[in-house]
Design a protein around this motif. Structure first.
Motif, PDB file in Angstrom:
ATOM      1  N   ILE A   1      53.106  -0.453 -11.162  1.00  0.00           N
ATOM      2  CA  ILE A   1      53.192  -1.603 -12.066  1.00  0.00           C
ATOM      3  C   ILE A   1      52.020  -2.545 -11.830  1.00  0.00           C
ATOM      4  O   ILE A   1      51.384  -3.029 -12.781  1.00  0.00           O
ATOM      5  CB  ILE A   1      54.531  -2.346 -11.867  1.00  0.00           C
ATOM      6  N   ARG A   2      51.712  -2.797 -10.571  1.00  0.00           N
ATOM      7  CA  ARG A   2      50.606  -3.693 -10.255  1.00  0.00           C
ATOM      8  C   ARG A   2      49.284  -3.149 -10.788  1.00  0.00           C
ATOM      9  O   ARG A   2      48.475  -3.896 -11.357  1.00  0.00           O
ATOM     10  CB  ARG A   2      50.500  -3.916  -8.738  1.00  0.00           C
ATOM     11  N   THR A   3      49.059  -1.856 -10.612  1.00  0.00           N
ATOM     12  CA  THR A   3      47.820  -1.251 -11.114  1.00  0.00           C
ATOM     13  C   THR A   3      47.733  -1.376 -12.628  1.00  0.00           C
ATOM     14  O   THR A   3      46.656  -1.680 -13.177  1.00  0.00           O
ATOM     15  CB  THR A   3      47.742   0.227 -10.698  1.00  0.00           C
ATOM     16  N   THR A   4      48.848  -1.168 -13.309  1.00  0.00           N
ATOM     17  CA  THR A   4      48.866  -1.279 -14.767  1.00  0.00           C
ATOM     18  C   THR A   4      48.521  -2.703 -15.207  1.00  0.00           C
ATOM     19  O   THR A   4      47.731  -2.903 -16.149  1.00  0.00           O
ATOM     20  CB  THR A   4      50.245  -0.885 -15.317  1.00  0.00           C
ATOM     21  N   ILE A   5      49.090  -3.692 -14.513  1.00  0.00           N
ATOM     22  CA  ILE A   5      48.805  -5.095 -14.844  1.00  0.00           C
ATOM     23  C   ILE A   5      47.331  -5.411 -14.598  1.00  0.00           C
ATOM     24  O   ILE A   5      46.672  -6.063 -15.422  1.00  0.00           O
ATOM     25  CB  ILE A   5      49.708  -6.029 -14.017  1.00  0.00           C
ATOM     26  N   GLU A   6      46.798  -4.929 -13.470  1.00  0.00           N
ATOM     27  CA  GLU A   6      45.401  -5.210 -13.155  1.00  0.00           C
ATOM     28  C   GLU A   6      44.459  -4.519 -14.149  1.00  0.00           C
ATOM     29  O   GLU A   6      43.409  -5.074 -14.497  1.00  0.00           O
ATOM     30  CB  GLU A   6      45.088  -4.777 -11.725  1.00  0.00           C
ATOM     31  N   CYS A   7      44.819  -3.310 -14.588  1.00  0.00           N
ATOM     32  CA  CYS A   7      43.986  -2.623 -15.587  1.00  0.00           C
ATOM     33  C   CYS A   7      43.945  -3.417 -16.886  1.00  0.00           C
ATOM     34  O   CYS A   7      42.878  -3.571 -17.505  1.00  0.00           O
ATOM     35  CB  CYS A   7      44.530  -1.214 -15.840  1.00  0.00           C
ATOM     36  N   LEU A   8      45.093  -3.920 -17.304  1.00  0.00           N
ATOM     37  CA  LEU A   8      45.143  -4.742 -18.512  1.00  0.00           C
ATOM     38  C   LEU A   8      44.292  -5.994 -18.333  1.00  0.00           C
ATOM     39  O   LEU A   8      43.511  -6.371 -19.229  1.00  0.00           O
ATOM     40  CB  LEU A   8      46.594  -5.125 -18.822  1.00  0.00           C
ATOM     41  N   ALA A   9      44.431  -6.635 -17.172  1.00  0.00           N
ATOM     42  CA  ALA A   9      43.653  -7.847 -16.909  1.00  0.00           C
ATOM     43  C   ALA A   9      42.159  -7.558 -16.924  1.00  0.00           C
ATOM     44  O   ALA A   9      41.360  -8.335 -17.468  1.00  0.00           O
ATOM     45  CB  ALA A   9      44.059  -8.446 -15.564  1.00  0.00           C
TER      46      ALA A   9
ATOM     47  N   ARG B   1      40.498  -5.129 -18.486  1.00  0.00           N
ATOM     48  CA  ARG B   1      40.008  -4.877 -19.847  1.00  0.00           C
ATOM     49  C   ARG B   1      39.872  -6.180 -20.636  1.00  0.00           C
ATOM     50  O   ARG B   1      38.873  -6.412 -21.321  1.00  0.00           O
ATOM     51  CB  ARG B   1      40.948  -3.909 -20.580  1.00  0.00           C
ATOM     52  N   ARG B   2      40.881  -7.031 -20.518  1.00  0.00           N
ATOM     53  CA  ARG B   2      40.859  -8.301 -21.244  1.00  0.00           C
ATOM     54  C   ARG B   2      39.771  -9.231 -20.701  1.00  0.00           C
ATOM     55  O   ARG B   2      39.114  -9.947 -21.464  1.00  0.00           O
ATOM     56  CB  ARG B   2      42.229  -8.973 -21.177  1.00  0.00           C
ATOM     57  N   PHE B   3      39.589  -9.233 -19.379  1.00  0.00           N
ATOM     58  CA  PHE B   3      38.553 -10.077 -18.769  1.00  0.00           C
ATOM     59  C   PHE B   3      37.185  -9.661 -19.290  1.00  0.00           C
ATOM     60  O   PHE B   3      36.346 -10.499 -19.651  1.00  0.00           O
ATOM     61  CB  PHE B   3      38.613  -9.940 -17.251  1.00  0.00           C
ATOM     62  N   ALA B   4      36.945  -8.349 -19.334  1.00  0.00           N
ATOM     63  CA  ALA B   4      35.649  -7.859 -19.813  1.00  0.00           C
ATOM     64  C   ALA B   4      35.396  -8.253 -21.265  1.00  0.00           C
ATOM     65  O   ALA B   4      34.255  -8.534 -21.655  1.00  0.00           O
ATOM     66  CB  ALA B   4      35.586  -6.343 -19.662  1.00  0.00           C
ATOM     67  N   LEU B   5      36.451  -8.306 -22.047  1.00  0.00           N
ATOM     68  CA  LEU B   5      36.304  -8.623 -23.462  1.00  0.00           C
ATOM     69  C   LEU B   5      36.297 -10.125 -23.751  1.00  0.00           C
ATOM     70  O   LEU B   5      35.573 -10.597 -24.634  1.00  0.00           O
ATOM     71  CB  LEU B   5      37.436  -7.966 -24.262  1.00  0.00           C
ATOM     72  N   HIS B   6      37.126 -10.877 -23.007  1.00  0.00           N
ATOM     73  CA  HIS B   6      37.365 -12.266 -23.382  1.00  0.00           C
ATOM     74  C   HIS B   6      37.001 -13.300 -22.313  1.00  0.00           C
ATOM     75  O   HIS B   6      36.988 -14.497 -22.610  1.00  0.00           O
ATOM     76  CB  HIS B   6      38.849 -12.453 -23.745  1.00  0.00           C
ATOM     77  N   GLY B   7      36.737 -12.879 -21.079  1.00  0.00           N
ATOM     78  CA  GLY B   7      36.452 -13.837 -20.018  1.00  0.00           C
ATOM     79  C   GLY B   7      35.178 -14.630 -20.286  1.00  0.00           C
ATOM     80  O   GLY B   7      34.187 -14.079 -20.793  1.00  0.00           O
ATOM     81  N   SER B   8      35.200 -15.899 -19.937  1.00  0.00           N
ATOM     82  CA  SER B   8      34.016 -16.737 -20.138  1.00  0.00           C
ATOM     83  C   SER B   8      33.019 -16.519 -19.001  1.00  0.00           C
ATOM     84  O   SER B   8      33.358 -15.970 -17.942  1.00  0.00           O
ATOM     85  CB  SER B   8      34.423 -18.210 -20.183  1.00  0.00           C
ATOM     86  N   ASP B   9      31.792 -16.968 -19.214  1.00  0.00           N
ATOM     87  CA  ASP B   9      30.783 -16.876 -18.154  1.00  0.00           C
ATOM     88  C   ASP B   9      31.207 -17.666 -16.922  1.00  0.00           C
ATOM     89  O   ASP B   9      30.962 -17.239 -15.788  1.00  0.00           O
ATOM     90  CB  ASP B   9      29.434 -17.393 -18.667  1.00  0.00           C
TER      91      ASP B   9
ATOM     92  N   ASN C   1      38.458  -0.907 -16.404  1.00  0.00           N
ATOM     93  CA  ASN C   1      39.731  -0.223 -16.187  1.00  0.00           C
ATOM     94  C   ASN C   1      39.574   0.842 -15.100  1.00  0.00           C
ATOM     95  O   ASN C   1      40.403   0.941 -14.178  1.00  0.00           O
ATOM     96  CB  ASN C   1      40.171   0.420 -17.497  1.00  0.00           C
ATOM     97  N   ALA C   2      38.509   1.635 -15.184  1.00  0.00           N
ATOM     98  CA  ALA C   2      38.270   2.693 -14.194  1.00  0.00           C
ATOM     99  C   ALA C   2      38.019   2.121 -12.807  1.00  0.00           C
ATOM    100  O   ALA C   2      38.471   2.669 -11.792  1.00  0.00           O
ATOM    101  CB  ALA C   2      37.079   3.549 -14.633  1.00  0.00           C
TER     102      ALA C   2
END
Length: 235
Positions: A82-90, A92-100, A193-194
């Motif tokens: 479960i933790r790995t799944t949550i971190e993978c989601l985070a 992917r989202r960080f790479a797409l939406h995280g600010s500088d 994610n990888a």
């Protein structure tokens, strides 16, 4: 019912004692000694223990009382998945939406963790890892992820300093996190994610070894202490 402020403080301090490893999996939690240690009433301690039982940090065993909950290997692997799944989601989202600014903050957290590992300061390692995960989850832009990961990390707290036990692992761990950081900087969600999967698979091996050590250790009852334990920001 105890006052909310007293209850919250007791809950925070008792959970911190468990998360920081003062009370280890299988250790008995004797109400009288907790009252002396935390300088609170039995009512406060009992309410905190009930809450920690609901959060699966404490287990009430018939004819024995409350103990710090031990994880079976299956429970550990289920939580880790479960933790790995949550971190993978985070990731992917960080790479797409995280600010500088969030990326810079994440980099600073990794450097702080590196320094704590070099110094072999277990308290600072826990603080630095907590800060890293908070920053990582916040960068995902998903408001629910930080709370979910806090709950999981609390149950997995026995392995938070386990990197120190394996020669060369602290350096490898930082390299894994820096690799993750680079994928986020590159705005590459699939690579991020990888990177999370690779980091977690390596960490899981060490955590399983630590779990086996704990399973072989006899449970103990910590000696009574009347010193106050300061509350901590770790949860």
């Amino acid at each position: 019912m105890v006052k909310q402020s007293v209850y919250s403080d007791t809950l925070t301090r008792l959970s911190t004692l468990i998360i920081e490893g003062v009370y280890k999996p299988g250790d008995r939690l004797i109400e009288r000694e907790l009252c002396d240690r935390l300088q609170v009433s039995r009512t406060s301690v009992r309410e905190a223990l009930r809450r920690l039982e609901a959060e699966r940090l404490v287990q009430i065993i018939p004819n024995k009382g409350p103990v710090v909950r031990r994880l079976s290997t299956k429970e550990f692997l289920d939580l880790w998945d479960i933790r790995t799944t949550i971190e993978c989601l985070a990731a992917r989202r960080f790479a797409l939406h995280g600010s500088d600014a969030q990326i810079l903050a994440l980099e600073k957290c990794i450097h702080a963790m590196d320094q704590a590992l070099v110094n072999e300061d277990e308290h600072r390692i826990r603080v630095a890892k907590n800060d890293f995960f908070e920053c990582f989850m916040m960068g995902s832009g998903n408001f629910a992820l930080p709370d979910l990961l806090r709950q999981l990390n609390a149950q997995l707290s026995f392995m938070w300093a386990s990197s120190l036990r394996v020669p060369g692992r602290p350096t490898a761990s930082i390299k894994d996190l820096m690799a993750l950081l680079e994928t986020i900087k590159a705005r590459n969600p699939e690579a991020a994610n990888a990177a999370v999967i690779l980091y977690n698979e390596r960490a899981k091996i060490i955590a399983l070894a630590r779990l086996a050590e704990l399973e072989s250790e006899p449970a103990k009852t910590p000696t009574r202490s009347k010193r106050r334990v300061q509350s901590s920001a770790e949860t």
